[in-house]
Design a protein around this motif. Structure first.
Motif, mmCIF file in Angstrom:
data_model
loop_
_atom_site.group_PDB
_atom_site.id
_atom_site.type_symbol
_atom_site.label_atom_id
_atom_site.label_comp_id
_atom_site.label_asym_id
_atom_site.label_seq_id
_atom_site.Cartn_x
_atom_site.Cartn_y
_atom_site.Cartn_z
ATOM 1 N N ASP A 110 32.174 41.917 27.425
ATOM 2 C CA ASP A 110 31.825 41.482 28.773
ATOM 3 C C ASP A 110 31.387 40.016 28.752
ATOM 4 N N THR A 111 30.705 39.579 29.786
ATOM 5 C CA THR A 111 30.243 38.207 30.038
ATOM 6 C C THR A 111 31.422 37.235 30.001
ATOM 7 N N SER A 112 31.287 36.084 29.334
ATOM 8 C CA SER A 112 32.364 35.088 29.331
ATOM 9 C C SER A 112 33.616 35.637 28.661
ATOM 10 N N PHE A 113 34.758 35.338 29.246
ATOM 11 C CA PHE A 113 36.029 35.701 28.620
ATOM 12 C C PHE A 113 36.762 34.436 28.218
ATOM 13 N N HIS A 114 37.701 34.618 27.294
ATOM 14 C CA HIS A 114 38.467 33.503 26.756
ATOM 15 C C HIS A 114 39.949 33.835 26.837
ATOM 16 N N ALA A 115 40.781 32.858 26.506
ATOM 17 C CA ALA A 115 42.216 33.086 26.620
ATOM 18 C C ALA A 115 42.687 34.206 25.713
ATOM 19 N N ASP A 116 42.072 34.377 24.543
ATOM 20 C CA ASP A 116 42.627 35.365 23.608
ATOM 21 C C ASP A 116 42.459 36.791 24.109
ATOM 22 N N ASP A 117 41.300 37.139 24.698
ATOM 23 C CA ASP A 117 41.155 38.500 25.208
ATOM 24 C C ASP A 117 41.957 38.694 26.499
ATOM 25 N N VAL A 118 42.014 37.648 27.332
ATOM 26 C CA VAL A 118 42.803 37.741 28.566
ATOM 27 C C VAL A 118 44.287 37.873 28.248
ATOM 28 N N ILE A 119 44.787 36.996 27.389
ATOM 29 C CA ILE A 119 46.207 37.043 27.012
ATOM 30 C C ILE A 119 46.532 38.358 26.313
ATOM 31 N N ALA A 120 45.612 38.862 25.483
ATOM 32 C CA ALA A 120 45.848 40.129 24.783
ATOM 33 C C ALA A 120 46.066 41.264 25.775
ATOM 34 N N VAL A 121 45.225 41.334 26.800
ATOM 35 C CA VAL A 121 45.396 42.373 27.823
ATOM 36 C C VAL A 121 46.706 42.180 28.564
ATOM 37 N N ALA A 122 47.030 40.927 28.901
ATOM 38 C CA ALA A 122 48.288 40.655 29.603
ATOM 39 C C ALA A 122 49.496 41.008 28.730
ATOM 40 N N LEU A 123 49.403 40.789 27.436
ATOM 41 C CA LEU A 123 50.488 41.168 26.527
ATOM 42 C C LEU A 123 50.693 42.676 26.517
ATOM 43 N N LEU A 124 49.601 43.407 26.533
ATOM 44 C CA LEU A 124 49.708 44.868 26.564
ATOM 45 C C LEU A 124 50.359 45.334 27.862
ATOM 46 N N ARG A 125 50.024 44.679 28.966
ATOM 47 C CA ARG A 125 50.679 44.999 30.237
ATOM 48 C C ARG A 125 52.170 44.683 30.148
ATOM 49 N N THR A 126 52.486 43.533 29.573
ATOM 50 C CA THR A 126 53.886 43.126 29.420
ATOM 51 C C THR A 126 54.653 44.124 28.568
ATOM 52 N N ALA A 127 53.982 44.686 27.576
ATOM 53 C CA ALA A 127 54.620 45.672 26.698
ATOM 54 C C ALA A 127 54.842 47.014 27.390
ATOM 55 N N VAL A 185 28.468 34.030 34.661
ATOM 56 C CA VAL A 185 28.544 34.835 33.444
ATOM 57 C C VAL A 185 27.433 35.872 33.354
ATOM 58 N N THR A 186 26.396 35.748 34.175
ATOM 59 C CA THR A 186 25.330 36.753 34.180
ATOM 60 C C THR A 186 25.573 37.839 35.210
ATOM 61 N N ASN A 187 26.670 37.722 35.961
ATOM 62 C CA ASN A 187 26.999 38.711 36.988
ATOM 63 C C ASN A 187 28.245 39.466 36.536
ATOM 64 N N SER A 188 28.060 40.671 36.020
ATOM 65 C CA SER A 188 29.171 41.413 35.425
ATOM 66 C C SER A 188 30.241 41.774 36.446
ATOM 67 N N ALA A 189 29.834 42.068 37.680
ATOM 68 C CA ALA A 189 30.821 42.452 38.699
ATOM 69 C C ALA A 189 31.750 41.276 39.018
ATOM 70 N N ILE A 190 31.169 40.099 39.186
ATOM 71 C CA ILE A 190 31.978 38.915 39.469
ATOM 72 C C ILE A 190 32.876 38.596 38.280
ATOM 73 N N GLN A 191 32.322 38.680 37.088
ATOM 74 C CA GLN A 191 33.104 38.366 35.894
ATOM 75 C C GLN A 191 34.254 39.341 35.686
#
Length: 263
Positions: A10-27, A141-147
């Motif tokens: 949770d909290t801050s996200f980066h390209a690697d976790d975002v891209i990883a999820v998008a890759l799984l969707r693409t797959a 980054v302190t608001n989990s719902a927004i993040q």
């Protein structure tokens, strides 16, 4: 592999976790994303072979669908680990070396591979790369719902990026295969019947002639080496010449070919 849930931090996200999820969707996988560092949840998920855990948990074990890299600085980022595991469902085999370059760029930024931040610091302050643009989706980054909401927006955005990069990789693979079929004029100008995305990388020709939406174009490998001469404007069916001299277009192939032979 079957899973209906993906756990990431949770909290801050980066390209690697975002891209990883998008890759799984693409797959083609369908799943719920849960963003948490709750230790009990992580322990349970890491032990569950039907829950995929990425970029968190401290374990890399593909058989258990655990894809963290933070425990070993030499490893690829979460995006790289996911891509290596599922690449055959993401990108055609002949295009994988080219798409892999895109994934490597995400890895490099996430892990500071080859001291890439030192290189980045030499670039203009306004320079942005894929990783920094995706990181820009972070908000409070302190608001989990927004993040969590912003994370989903970043994934949706990244799906489009991946679609574009796969398309480019496929085109490049085709150009690579077609490169050997080019015609080489006596003055070493290369002539391609289909647009080539690799000819400049080969560094074998100063000029090339390629198809264009408005006819046929002549390109220079680099305007510091050579420019398409201004007198191309005198050709029949002249369409335009870029002000920099890197390329120019004429309507008919025969006219372009005749001009190319004068270079």
């Amino acid at each position: 592999m079957q899973f209906s849930k993906v756990i990431t931090h949770d909290t801050s996200f980066h390209a690697d976790d975002v891209i990883a999820v998008a890759l799984l969707r693409t797959a083609g996988f369908q799943f719920e994303v849960v963003r948490s560092r709750n230790q009990a949840l992580l322990a349970e998920s890491l032990a569950d072979p039907e829950v995929l855990v990425l970029d968190v948990g401290g374990i890399y074990n593909p058989l258990m669908l655990n894809f963290d890299h933070h425990q070993d600085a030499s490893m690829m980022s979460a995006a790289g680990l996911i891509y290596e595991q599922f690449k055959d469902a993401i990108c055609p085999a002949d295009a994988q070396p080219f798409f892999g370059n895109f994934i490597a760029s995400i890895d490099a930024i996430d892990t500071n591979r080859d001291n890439i931040f030192a290189v980045w610091n030499t670039l203009p302050r306004g320079f942005r790369n894929t990783s920094s643009i995706i990181g820009g989706f972070n908000r409070e980054v302190t608001n989990s719902a927004i993040q969590d909401e912003q994370f989903q927006k970043a994934v949706k955005f990244s799906l489009e990026i991946i679609t574009n990069e796969v398309y480019k990789a496929v085109k490049k693979a085709k150009s690579e295969a077609e490169y050997a079929k080019r015609t080489i004029l006596s003055n070493n100008v290369a002539v391609f019947d289909e647009f080539s995305t690799v000819w400049k990388e080969k560094n074998e020709h100063t000029f090339a002639m390629l198809p264009h939406a408005n006819g046929w174009q002549i390109q220079s490998i680099d305007t510091t080496v050579a420019k398409v001469p201004e007198n191309i404007s005198e050709c029949d069916g002249f369409v335009f010449r870029h002000a920099s001299g890197f390329m120019a277009v004429v309507k008919e192939k025969e006219v372009a070919l005749a001009f190319a032979e004068t270079l």
